[in-house]
Write a protein that holds these residues in place. Sequence first.
Motif: not given
Lengths: 310, 314
Positions: A151, A153, A155-157, A159-160, A242, A244-245, A248-249, A260, A263-264, B50, B138, B245, B247, B252, B276
């Motif tokens: 998943p 998630h 690695v995302i923190v 990575q960010y 597509n 989004f995640f 978004l980050i 995406p 649109l949000r 990471p 979305v 996972q 999301f 939305i 975040f």
Amino acid sequence: MTKIQTLPAATEAESSKTSKSPRRRESPGNLAFSRNARIKGLIKHAILILVGGIMIYPLLWMVVSSLRPNDLIFREPGLWLNNLEMSNYTDGWSALTHPFGHYMINSAIVVLGSIVGNLISCSMAAYAFARLQFSGKKLFFGIMLLTIMLPFHVVIVPQYILFSQIGWVNTFWPLIVPKLLATDAFFVFLMVQFIRGIPKELDEAARIDGAGHPRIFLRVILPLMVPALATTTIFTFIWTWNDFFGALIYLTDPDMFTVPVALRAFVDSQSATSWGSLFAMSIVSLFPVFLVFLFGQRFLIKGIATTGIK
Amino acid sequence: MSAIGELSTMTRRKGPMTKEEKKANGRDNKAAYVFLLPWLIGLVVITVGPMLMSLYLSFTDYNLLQPPQWVGIDNFVRMFGDARLHNSLRVTFTYVLVGVPLQLAVALVIALVLDKGLRGLPFYRSIFYLPSLLGGSVAVAILWKQIFGTTGLVNQVLAMIGIQGPGWISDPNTALGSIILLHVWTFGSPMIIFLAGLRQIPNMYYEAAEVDGATTLQKFWRITLPMLSPIIFFNLVLQIIGSFQSFTQAFIVSGGNGGPSDSTMFFTLYLYQKGFGQFDMGYASAMAWFLLVIIGVFTAINFIASKYWVFYDD
């Protein structure tokens, strides 16, 4: 296999089905169906049309609603249109800081970069896994398979943190660079499977002719794996378009928004008062995906059937 | 063969290297590592690095501005007492345990109806597959929000037969159900995998069963289901991992806050808010590792249970 005698009617229906099916394939126009088989077929088609209709109805309704004045959207469950209302599209197009085309271009840049990245890096890794012998091959291959299921998630923190420390937040790099480094292991696996199906005699012949690995890869393997490359291209397109995640980050500056996130932002700014233009821009955002679907269907179906990618 | 099938045979086969393999070992090392270079860099920089960093951060208090403060297992202890986190787990488990079986059941039924020789198969297949492609976007989540809104499409249809529908999305009792329905709606991709699996079942089995006078139902239970079990297993593992996972849809539909009253607060949405939204990176990392453990446990249970119901023909 159990040998239970069934009711004669059921047995008859089954045996008539088997005797018909080969003949049906030979001459599709042959109408010599038994009544049972024909009724069965009709029921099947009725079920499929009903389920398919329900499945597709929301999408059609969104298309029609985007062409209706706002006050009608909340009163019309049907699909008929009295007159075309294009103002939702013109209003929606310019509702945000930038015209919607700006976000489409941003998305296109990210998509293009991701496709190029995936095609180059995944095919290289796949060639090594499918054709070369090297120490640690089994271990690395196992790790590659495991990363498919990891998943993101986890690695995302970090990575960010990494990307923000090198100043890449609000650039497209955090979305493209991982693809250049073959982190979409799904495609590596897909290509490995494909290369395994290419006869080894071909590269052996090339090697006898004095070709090295770069040459065999570029001149023999790559041209033969076009279907796998096409599948990768199409899926990378749709997933990235597509995504989004990630967007978004990493993309918080409206200048850098991809479709995406734009649109949000649209949803937030309109507070659900103008569903018409929201739907209009949703349709616009889905249009490229739909086009890819139309032209790439053959590869899409094959790709998903062989490896189970979405 | 699928990735999961490959993985299970890899863990099963533990024989010694063959002579050829030994001879071949090391022959192409240099070339291989050149070809693998992008992937190797990615593995170290984007994945394993990471992962280790996130494991470290899960034992710290970190808000991006000050250096991480080592707090030991505090974050994990905090998770024990975090009622919102427990709720998000409940929401996510409901979503996975209801949505995945439901979606796979629909996918299997439709795949069975779409059998060989049916006219218009490519057309039907496309219609059923299209929502899978669009479902994660979305735009479709926005559509869903309207369809199940108080004045949305569903209630408009219900009003035609005189029923006053609830505000599906704004009612905590039905909000999650609407999102589960969105998941079921995207049954197209497992359906195509089922279709491919059904193709692989040799026709002679059915012919033999017919000679023995088996009913349609008997053929389904005794031939189709066992022969399809590796594909069912594959879809199950993939869908469970993917669904944990989820999301975009929850984000939305709920306007980013997991509402109404946290009824659509998925675990990943809560993780996003912590990491975040509030920059509580240590806690978010601990949550991420917890998610990894949950997915790992589910996958392990799947693999263990598969020994009892998955039938391999080899």
